[in-house]
Design a protein around this motif. Structure first.
Motif, PDB file in Angstrom:
ATOM      1  N   SER A  28       0.823  -1.211   0.000  1.00 32.73           N
ATOM      2  CA  SER A  28       0.000   0.000   0.000  1.00 32.73           C
ATOM      3  C   SER A  28       0.859   1.265   0.000  1.00 32.73           C
ATOM      4  CB  SER A  28      -0.966   0.001   1.187  1.00 32.73           C
ATOM      5  OG  SER A  28      -0.265  -0.030   2.405  1.00 32.73           O
ATOM      6  N   LEU A  71       1.920   2.063  -3.745  1.00 31.83           N
ATOM      7  CA  LEU A  71       0.915   2.493  -4.715  1.00 31.83           C
ATOM      8  C   LEU A  71       1.012   4.003  -4.946  1.00 31.83           C
ATOM      9  CD1 LEU A  71      -2.126   0.405  -3.458  1.00 31.83           C
ATOM     10  CD2 LEU A  71      -0.644  -0.069  -5.405  1.00 31.83           C
ATOM     11  N   TRP A 111      -0.025   7.615  -4.811  1.00 27.76           N
ATOM     12  CA  TRP A 111      -0.904   8.439  -3.996  1.00 27.76           C
ATOM     13  C   TRP A 111      -1.289   9.731  -4.716  1.00 27.76           C
ATOM     14  CZ3 TRP A 111       1.305   8.323   1.689  1.00 27.76           C
ATOM     15  CH2 TRP A 111       1.287   7.002   2.160  1.00 27.76           C
ATOM     16  N   THR A 141       4.519   8.051  -4.746  1.00 28.11           N
ATOM     17  CA  THR A 141       4.152   6.929  -3.882  1.00 28.11           C
ATOM     18  C   THR A 141       4.393   7.300  -2.423  1.00 28.11           C
ATOM     19  OG1 THR A 141       6.347   5.940  -3.913  1.00 28.11           O
ATOM     20  CG2 THR A 141       4.839   5.304  -5.688  1.00 28.11           C
ATOM     21  N   THR A 198      -5.283  10.464  -5.668  1.00 30.26           N
ATOM     22  CA  THR A 198      -5.919   9.198  -5.343  1.00 30.26           C
ATOM     23  C   THR A 198      -6.060   9.092  -3.829  1.00 30.26           C
ATOM     24  OG1 THR A 198      -3.836   8.001  -5.205  1.00 30.26           O
ATOM     25  CG2 THR A 198      -4.881   8.103  -7.365  1.00 30.26           C
ATOM     26  N   TYR A 199      -6.914   8.230  -3.406  1.00 27.87           N
ATOM     27  CA  TYR A 199      -7.110   8.019  -1.976  1.00 27.87           C
ATOM     28  C   TYR A 199      -6.522   6.676  -1.538  1.00 27.87           C
ATOM     29  CZ  TYR A 199     -10.063  12.095  -2.000  1.00 27.87           C
ATOM     30  OH  TYR A 199     -10.515  13.380  -2.115  1.00 27.87           O
ATOM     31  N   LEU A 200      -5.477   6.260  -2.204  1.00 27.84           N
ATOM     32  CA  LEU A 200      -4.834   4.998  -1.849  1.00 27.84           C
ATOM     33  C   LEU A 200      -4.067   5.102  -0.529  1.00 27.84           C
ATOM     34  CD1 LEU A 200      -3.661   3.852  -5.385  1.00 27.84           C
ATOM     35  CD2 LEU A 200      -5.612   3.045  -4.064  1.00 27.84           C
ATOM     36  N   TRP A 201      -3.810   6.315  -0.085  1.00 25.48           N
ATOM     37  CA  TRP A 201      -3.163   6.503   1.219  1.00 25.48           C
ATOM     38  C   TRP A 201      -4.092   6.063   2.343  1.00 25.48           C
ATOM     39  CZ3 TRP A 201      -5.882   9.810   4.250  1.00 25.48           C
ATOM     40  CH2 TRP A 201      -6.736  10.717   3.613  1.00 25.48           C
ATOM     41  N   GLY A 249      -5.810   3.332   2.304  1.00 26.57           N
ATOM     42  CA  GLY A 249      -5.468   1.919   2.452  1.00 26.57           C
ATOM     43  C   GLY A 249      -4.217   1.723   3.280  1.00 26.57           C
ATOM     44  N   TYR A 250      -3.269   2.637   3.123  1.00 22.31           N
ATOM     45  CA  TYR A 250      -2.048   2.561   3.928  1.00 22.31           C
ATOM     46  C   TYR A 250      -2.370   2.807   5.397  1.00 22.31           C
ATOM     47  CZ  TYR A 250       2.597   3.525   5.693  1.00 22.31           C
ATOM     48  OH  TYR A 250       3.761   3.505   6.433  1.00 22.31           O
TER      49      TYR A 250
END
Length: 176
Positions: A20, A23, A25, A42, A128-131, A133-134
């Protein structure tokens, strides 16, 4: 849950943290004047401490196998405040850290420093809102660390499939 299952879950959470954080961000597309490149930011470039925390957790997991259980529990307990402080840092300082990482990347490509001057080179930006998930991976990791630190788990019970020899007499004595 036994110690083996908790250790495997801890390893899985370390891998989840690693994936995560890797990915994208933030994604940027530069203008043709800046080369038209695409930049992906990232978690590793935003917060370089992530690498050290993941390696520290891997070392702690490995140490928990080779040290007495009490030492492994202490190490896990000491990692909890470090991970909570890191989660707080990510939640509070995310936007400014992303902007600093973007500014460094654009400066390396164009040679222009300063975010006011660099804004002309950005054609589009997608956050993105992949942070998130982190941050969820950190939460899971902290729960597993707390379980390892505070629960007294039994080691994995091993069953032997070998047949135990109940005949203690000599082989030749039993043939008479």
């Amino acid at each position: 849950m036994n110690k083996r299952n908790l250790s495997l879950s801890w390893l899985a959470s370390i891998l989840l943290l690693s994936v995560s954080a890797g990915l994208s961000w933030q994604e940027l597309q530069l203008t043709p004047q800046a080369g038209g490149q695409s930049i992906q930011v990232t978690g590793y470039s935003v917060f370089p401490i992530i690498t050290a925390l993941i390696l520290l957790q891997a070392a702690a997991l490995l140490a928990s196998f080779f040290t007495p259980p009490k030492v492994g529990r202490w190490i896990s307990g000491l990692l909890i405040p470090a991970m909570l402080a890191h989660a707080l840092l990510v939640a509070i300082d995310l936007e400014t850290s992303i902007q600093e990482s973007i500014a460094g990347s654009i400066s390396a490509i164009t040679g222009v420093a300063g975010s006011d001057s660099q804004i002309q080179f950005v054609a589009s930006s997608i956050g993105t809102y992949l942070w998130v998930g982190y941050l969820l991976a950190i939460g899971l990791n902290v729960v597993l660390l707390a379980g390892h630190a505070f629960l007294k788990l039994s080691p994995t019970k091993r069953t032997s499939n070998a047949v135990q020899n109940v005949d203690t007499d000599d082989l030749w004595e039993s043939q008479k």
